[in-house]
Every structure is written in C-alpha cells, then in structure tokens.
Write an enzyme that holds these catalytic residues in place. Sequence first.
Site, PDB file in Angstrom:
ATOM      1  N   ARG A   2       3.922  85.952  57.427  1.00  0.00           N
ATOM      2  CA  ARG A   2       5.299  85.445  57.325  1.00  0.00           C
ATOM      3  C   ARG A   2       5.349  83.937  57.138  1.00  0.00           C
ATOM      4  NH1 ARG A   2      10.104  88.652  59.356  1.00  0.00           N
ATOM      5  NH2 ARG A   2       9.137  90.692  59.235  1.00  0.00           N
TER       6      ARG A   2
ATOM      7  N   GLU B 261      -6.418  95.414  72.418  1.00  0.00           N
ATOM      8  CA  GLU B 261      -6.583  94.098  71.776  1.00  0.00           C
ATOM      9  C   GLU B 261      -5.768  93.040  72.535  1.00  0.00           C
ATOM     10  OE1 GLU B 261      -7.199  93.892  67.274  1.00  0.00           O
ATOM     11  OE2 GLU B 261      -5.602  92.436  67.524  1.00  0.00           O
TER      12      GLU B 261
HETATM   13  C1  UD1 Z   1       3.795  93.064  59.900  1.00  0.00           C
HETATM   14  C2  UD1 Z   1       3.510  92.329  61.207  1.00  0.00           C
HETATM   15  C3  UD1 Z   1       2.317  91.413  61.064  1.00  0.00           C
HETATM   16  C4  UD1 Z   1       1.122  92.136  60.461  1.00  0.00           C
HETATM   17  C5  UD1 Z   1       1.526  92.843  59.197  1.00  0.00           C
HETATM   18  C6  UD1 Z   1       0.378  93.667  58.702  1.00  0.00           C
HETATM   19  C7  UD1 Z   1       5.464  91.748  62.581  1.00  0.00           C
HETATM   20  C8  UD1 Z   1       6.538  90.763  62.831  1.00  0.00           C
HETATM   21  N1  UD1 Z   1       4.645  91.483  61.561  1.00  0.00           N
HETATM   22  O1  UD1 Z   1       4.199  92.052  58.970  1.00  0.00           O
HETATM   23  O2  UD1 Z   1       1.951  90.922  62.340  1.00  0.00           O
HETATM   24  O3  UD1 Z   1       0.123  91.194  60.184  1.00  0.00           O
HETATM   25  O4  UD1 Z   1       2.630  93.719  59.454  1.00  0.00           O
HETATM   26  O5  UD1 Z   1       0.506  94.041  57.368  1.00  0.00           O
HETATM   27  O6  UD1 Z   1       5.366  92.731  63.261  1.00  0.00           O
HETATM   28  N2  UD1 Z   1       6.965  97.055  53.240  1.00  0.00           N
HETATM   29  C9  UD1 Z   1       7.056  98.193  52.467  1.00  0.00           C
HETATM   30  N3  UD1 Z   1       6.173  99.221  52.738  1.00  0.00           N
HETATM   31  C10 UD1 Z   1       5.238  99.151  53.715  1.00  0.00           C
HETATM   32  C11 UD1 Z   1       5.168  97.974  54.477  1.00  0.00           C
HETATM   33  C12 UD1 Z   1       6.041  96.928  54.242  1.00  0.00           C
HETATM   34  O7  UD1 Z   1       7.873  98.303  51.572  1.00  0.00           O
HETATM   35  O8  UD1 Z   1       4.474 100.110  53.891  1.00  0.00           O
HETATM   36  C13 UD1 Z   1       7.910  95.926  52.943  1.00  0.00           C
HETATM   37  C14 UD1 Z   1       9.345  96.171  53.433  1.00  0.00           C
HETATM   38  O9  UD1 Z   1      10.220  95.635  52.506  1.00  0.00           O
HETATM   39  C15 UD1 Z   1       9.399  95.334  54.722  1.00  0.00           C
HETATM   40  C16 UD1 Z   1       8.480  94.178  54.353  1.00  0.00           C
HETATM   41  O10 UD1 Z   1       7.436  94.753  53.593  1.00  0.00           O
HETATM   42  O11 UD1 Z   1      10.702  94.940  55.027  1.00  0.00           O
HETATM   43  C17 UD1 Z   1       7.918  93.415  55.522  1.00  0.00           C
HETATM   44  O12 UD1 Z   1       7.357  94.283  56.506  1.00  0.00           O
HETATM   45  P1  UD1 Z   1       7.287  93.799  58.054  1.00  0.00           P
HETATM   46  O13 UD1 Z   1       6.626  94.850  58.852  1.00  0.00           O
HETATM   47  O14 UD1 Z   1       8.619  93.330  58.503  1.00  0.00           O
HETATM   48  O15 UD1 Z   1       6.392  92.499  57.983  1.00  0.00           O
HETATM   49  P2  UD1 Z   1       4.874  92.332  57.580  1.00  0.00           P
HETATM   50  O16 UD1 Z   1       4.759  91.039  56.863  1.00  0.00           O
HETATM   51  O17 UD1 Z   1       4.372  93.566  56.947  1.00  0.00           O
END
Ligand code: UD1
Length: 367
Positions: free
Chosen positions: A206, A117
């Site tokens: 975000r 991608e």
């Molecule tokens: C991430 C990606 C984003 C993508 C998204 C898909 C980055 C910076 N962002 O963002 O590009 O669009 O994934 O969904 O790489 N959490 C859980 N369980 C899970 C997943 C997330 O509890 O299975 C919670 C945790 O508290 C974590 C928070 O969600 O800290 C945020 O997860 P993070 O991967 O940092 O950001 P996303 O918004 O999910």
Amino acid sequence: MKVLAVYGTRPEAIKMCPLILEMKNRPEVKCVVCLTGQHREMLDQVNGLFGITADYDLNIMQKGQSLADITSKVLQGLDKVIDKEKPDVMLVHGDTTTSFAAALAAFYRNIPVGHVEAGLRTYNMKSPYPEEFNRQAVDLICNYYFAPTETAKEHLLKEGKNHSHIYVTGNTVIDALKTTVDESFSDDNIEWAKGSRLILLTSHRRENIGENMKHIFEAVNAIVDEYPDVKVIYPLHKNPRVREIAYEYFRDNDRIRLIEPLDVYHFHNYIQQCFLIMTDSGGVQEEAPSLGKPVLVLRENTERPEGVAAGTLKLVGVEKESIYRGVKELLDNRKTYIKMSKASNPYGDGNASKYIVDALLKAVRRV
Ligand code: UD1
Ligand code: UDP
C-alpha cells in the site's frame, strides 16, 4: 479441541494451509476453517492447490476496498461464526487487516487467540502500513504466540508478553516450500527466459502504490535498457491500482513480461529458476534465503532482519537511483552475487505446523 482457523489473503493462506492440513490429521483437533475473502482469486488459488475447502466464507472483497470496509465486515461476519461454532481457540496469521479484525472479534467474545507468525516488528507504524499496527494489535490481545524465530520471541518478551505462552516454531512457509520446489520445473515463461538473467519482480505494498512504485519501475526499465541479457517477469497483484501503474511503465518492452498471479507451486519454482528477486513482499523475503536467491527489498525497512543477517536480503529503498545501483551491483559484481546467493534458512526445519499444533494442544489443555 475445536480450533477456528481464520484467514483471508494469499500470504495468510500459503502459511495457514500447511497448518490446517496438520490439524486435520490430528484426531484430537476439530478444525473449522473460515475465510474472510479479503482476497478472492488469489486466495482461492492457494486453497485449490492445497485442497482445502472452507466451512465458512464471508466473501467480503470489493474493488478498491478501504481498511474500514475490511475491518467492519470481518468483525461483523466473524462474530456470527464465533457465536455459532463456540471454538476453544481461534488461530489467525500475520499482519493483515483480516488477522487484526478476526482477533478483535474473538477478543470481544472472550475466545482465546493464537497468533501464527507473532512478534515481527519494524516499530514504525507507517511502514509497513497498516501491517505494523495490525501485528502489534493482534499481539496485544492474543493468548498464544507462535513466533517464527528467536528474534521475534525477543520482541515479545521485551514488550512484556507472558514467557510461558511464547513458542518458537519456525515459519510454516518453509513447510509449504518443502512440497513445491521441483528441480526439473519448466514452463513457457522459464523457457522464454533461458539464456538470460531473469529478474523476478513483485510489488504491491500500500505505501509503495503511487510515487514509490513509479521509481521502482523506472529503475527496472533503466536496467533492462542497459543489460540486453536481462529479462523480467512480474506476476501482477490483482489490485487494480498496482496494475494500472505497471501497465503504464511496462507495456511496450518485450523483455518484460507482466503475467497474472502465479499459484504458489509455480512461484516457488520461479524463485528457484531466477537470477535475482526484486520485491516489497514480506513472504518472499522468507522464501528466498532457503533457495539461495539474492533479494533486493524495495522498502526502507524490514521486519525480516534474519534474511539480512544471512546476507540474502539487501534493503535498497524506494528511490530510483538506489534501486538501480543495487541491481547493477549484483549484475556486475560476481563476488557480491555469490555472497548473496548462499542458501541459508533462518525460518525453521519445515515442521512448524507440527510444533504449533503440539504447543496449542498443550497450552489449551493447561488452561
Ligand atoms: C493485503 C494485505 C497486505 C498483504 C497483501 C498480500 C491488508 C491491509 N493488506 O493487501 O498486508 O501484503 O494483502 O497480497 O490486510 N484484489 C482482487 N482479487 C484478489 C485480491 C485483491 O481483485 O484476489 C483487488 C481488489 O480490488 C482489492 C484490492 O486488490 O480491493 C486490494 O486488496 P486488499 O486486500 O485490500 O489489499 P492488498 O494490497 O492485497
Ligand atoms: N506468491 C505467489 N504468486 C505470486 C506472487 C507471490 O504465490 O504470483 C506467493 C509468495 O511465494 C509468497 C506470498 O505469495 O509466499 C507472498 O504474498 P504477498 O507478496 O502477496 O504478500 P506479503 O507476503 O507481502 O504479505
């Protein structure tokens, strides 16, 4: 050829799993899978569905993780895996912080990187944030570019990437879509929505968390109040900050269902069954055109112009009024609805995984 495939979030998993299954079918490829665990439940859900067991799991996720947390843990963790496995090439996907940090770890160890991608762009570092940086940074240090479309390839060429290392393959999400959609699908939620016009909503970006998300949810509430035949299903991202705002706005409406993240089999079938989609997701913008479902994109820009050109996607921004008007137009105007519902698939023939493995074998042997 030994390939180290690295991924850590739900969308990467959905698009890497078909590719991993393809590699596991090729005797000339040894595929080692390393999860970063940037996501946990949402990642495990996809691996479970595709029957993929990882060789390594860095298991880095923590509640409210910062970008620096993810980057540093992936970089350090992968360095050890690379040192142990000494792969011929590493594959990363898309634009997450996992993809960026993994590519950087390989670059530091002089391991060639293939970017699945590659070439998606908004050329706006603030939107999507930090994804635009991540994908440009991966393309800066990678060796093989697997571009889903000609548009993506053009971006790479304009940036001066080596023409002979760019392969237009389609998007592996279409490979996944071929295996999930079932015309006769139903479940409790779909039964609940029968006889209504179902809006499928997702929002997690975000840069939307906070004010933008509040505007989005206010627009949804206004629509549900005005149209008694509309119901909404919102599979909530696991991010606690997203869930907090969603519960605040939607707690008491019996025509809005907040549910846990769906596995991708269910989610694709919900797309198939819904009336329209409201989303700020990247992947959903690629899936909906194939299934002929209008998508109102809850963002100011998109790196998926193919879906806009096909007429399926419309950017409605993040202001309450523009979102409300976008939905109202689709609910009121049959002509607009039909125009946006024409199925079209700009993302390949569903054999992207095969083309990527063929290209990779050729490219790595050539070096
Ligand atoms: C991430 C990606 C984003 C993508 C998204 C898909 C980055 C910076 N962002 O963002 O590009 O669009 O994934 O969904 O790489 N959490 C859980 N369980 C899970 C997943 C997330 O509890 O299975 C919670 C945790 O508290 C974590 C928070 O969600 O800290 C945020 O997860 P993070 O991967 O940092 O950001 P996303 O918004 O999910
Ligand atoms: N998806 C899913 N379950 C859900 C919501 C989405 O399986 O409850 C899938 C969707 O089909 C798409 C992918 O998740 O393939 C998109 O992931 P996400 O929106 O988390 O990230 P993005 O694509 O924005 O990076």
